[in-house]
Design a protein around this motif. Structure first.
Motif, mmCIF file in Angstrom:
data_model
loop_
_atom_site.group_PDB
_atom_site.id
_atom_site.type_symbol
_atom_site.label_atom_id
_atom_site.label_comp_id
_atom_site.label_asym_id
_atom_site.label_seq_id
_atom_site.Cartn_x
_atom_site.Cartn_y
_atom_site.Cartn_z
ATOM 1 N N SER A 82 36.247 32.987 41.767
ATOM 2 C CA SER A 82 37.442 32.193 42.093
ATOM 3 C C SER A 82 38.714 32.976 41.800
ATOM 4 C CB SER A 82 37.434 30.890 41.285
ATOM 5 O OG SER A 82 36.299 30.121 41.575
ATOM 6 N N THR A 83 38.718 33.700 40.675
ATOM 7 C CA THR A 83 39.885 34.514 40.330
ATOM 8 C C THR A 83 40.100 35.616 41.351
ATOM 9 O OG1 THR A 83 39.500 34.084 37.979
ATOM 10 C CG2 THR A 83 40.922 35.949 38.532
ATOM 11 N N LEU A 84 39.019 36.249 41.812
ATOM 12 C CA LEU A 84 39.137 37.294 42.835
ATOM 13 C C LEU A 84 39.722 36.739 44.127
ATOM 14 C CD1 LEU A 84 38.582 40.139 43.935
ATOM 15 C CD2 LEU A 84 36.242 39.385 44.464
ATOM 16 N N VAL A 85 39.249 35.559 44.549
ATOM 17 C CA VAL A 85 39.774 34.943 45.768
ATOM 18 C C VAL A 85 41.262 34.650 45.618
ATOM 19 C CG1 VAL A 85 39.673 32.884 47.230
ATOM 20 C CG2 VAL A 85 37.556 33.980 46.477
ATOM 21 N N GLU A 86 41.658 34.131 44.438
ATOM 22 C CA GLU A 86 43.070 33.828 44.208
ATOM 23 C C GLU A 86 43.918 35.097 44.199
ATOM 24 O OE1 GLU A 86 46.579 31.957 43.758
ATOM 25 O OE2 GLU A 86 44.635 31.132 44.348
ATOM 26 N N MET A 87 43.400 36.189 43.648
ATOM 27 C CA MET A 87 44.141 37.466 43.671
ATOM 28 C C MET A 87 44.358 37.946 45.100
ATOM 29 S SD MET A 87 44.811 38.126 40.505
ATOM 30 C CE MET A 87 44.910 36.342 40.288
#
Length: 257
Positions: A241-246
């Protein structure tokens, strides 16, 4: 001193220490996210102080629990049984436990508190106008310093118990556990301000972090009922999820440029 030197001349002790430090840092992420979000609700001049106090209390609680390992392990003993077993799987194992220990009750209470707190913050972010309902909040900096510290202490207790019980399950060496806890909390201390400032500057990251808290709260409740969700799945989902948000943030910056 000689016993410590003998201990760390053993490669297995170093391996246990490395594994435990990584595990304690990963478990500390939950604690750090909560502290970051809560401290960002305070006036700017109080935020760093609240984070320092919160992380200091986390270290103190962990070291205190390490000095009371016999008592802590006793928290896993059942204190009451509802006398009913949930539906069983093909192997005859109940889907959830009806025997509850003090650890289970603490995890369930902590999970409920996290879900309540995250839901309240999400409600305020989506609809900041006062509505008079149970989730109403009075503004971004409405929380008092003492109230913030009390909430941090409550969640520090939950995360500290989970952290130390994990450490006890990985090694029986007290020195290794103490060093791992101090190393993990030091990492939390270094990362606290950059993480909190990053969350504060990016509203979408705030929502993502609150979503993490909701998920962590649900996992704590499930754990309290004996449904053990592998931590690897949880942190893999958080990392993805953090990667997608980045990637979304990079895309937005590209459009602005």
């Amino acid at each position: 001193m000689q016993s410590l030197q003998a201990l760390f001349s053993d490669p297995t002790a170093w391996a246990a220490l490395a594994a435990l430090v990584v595990m304690e840092i990963v478990l500390g992420i939950d604690n750090l996210i909560f502290i970051s979000i809560l401290s960002n609700k305070l006036p700017e001049q109080d935020r760093k102080k609240a984070r320092r106090i919160g992380i200091g209390l986390a270290l103190g609680l962990r070291l205190l629990l390490l000095s009371m390992i016999a008592w802590l392990v006793g928290l896993t003993a059942p204190v009451f049984d509802l006398g009913w077993q949930g539906p069983a799987d093909a192997a005859g194992v109940p889907s959830f436990e009806t025997q509850f220990s003090w650890r289970d009750l603490i995890l369930i209470a902590g999970g409920l508190f996290l879900i309540w707190k995250a839901t309240k913050e999400i409600h305020h972010a989506v609809d900041p106008a006062p509505t008079g309902d149970v989730f109403e909040t009075r503004g971004a900096a409405s929380i008092g310093f003492s109230a913030a510290i009390v909430q941090i202490i409550l969640l520090d207790m939950v995360f500290s118990i989970d952290s130390i019980l994990t450490a006890v399950g990985m090694t029986e060496n007290l020195a290794v556990m103490v060093i791992a806890v101090i190393a993990a909390v030091t990492v939390m201390l270094v990362a606290a301000d950059p993480l909190a400032n990053f969350i504060n500057r990016n509203p979408t990251v705030v929502m993502l972090a609150l979503g993490f808290l909701l998920m962590i709260g649900a996992v704590l409740i499930a754990d309290g009922f004996g449904v053990h969700v592998p931590k690897g799945y949880i942190y893999a989902a958080m990392a993805f999820s953090t990667l997608v948000e980045m990637l979304n943030m990079l895309a937005r910056r590209g459009k602005k440029g």
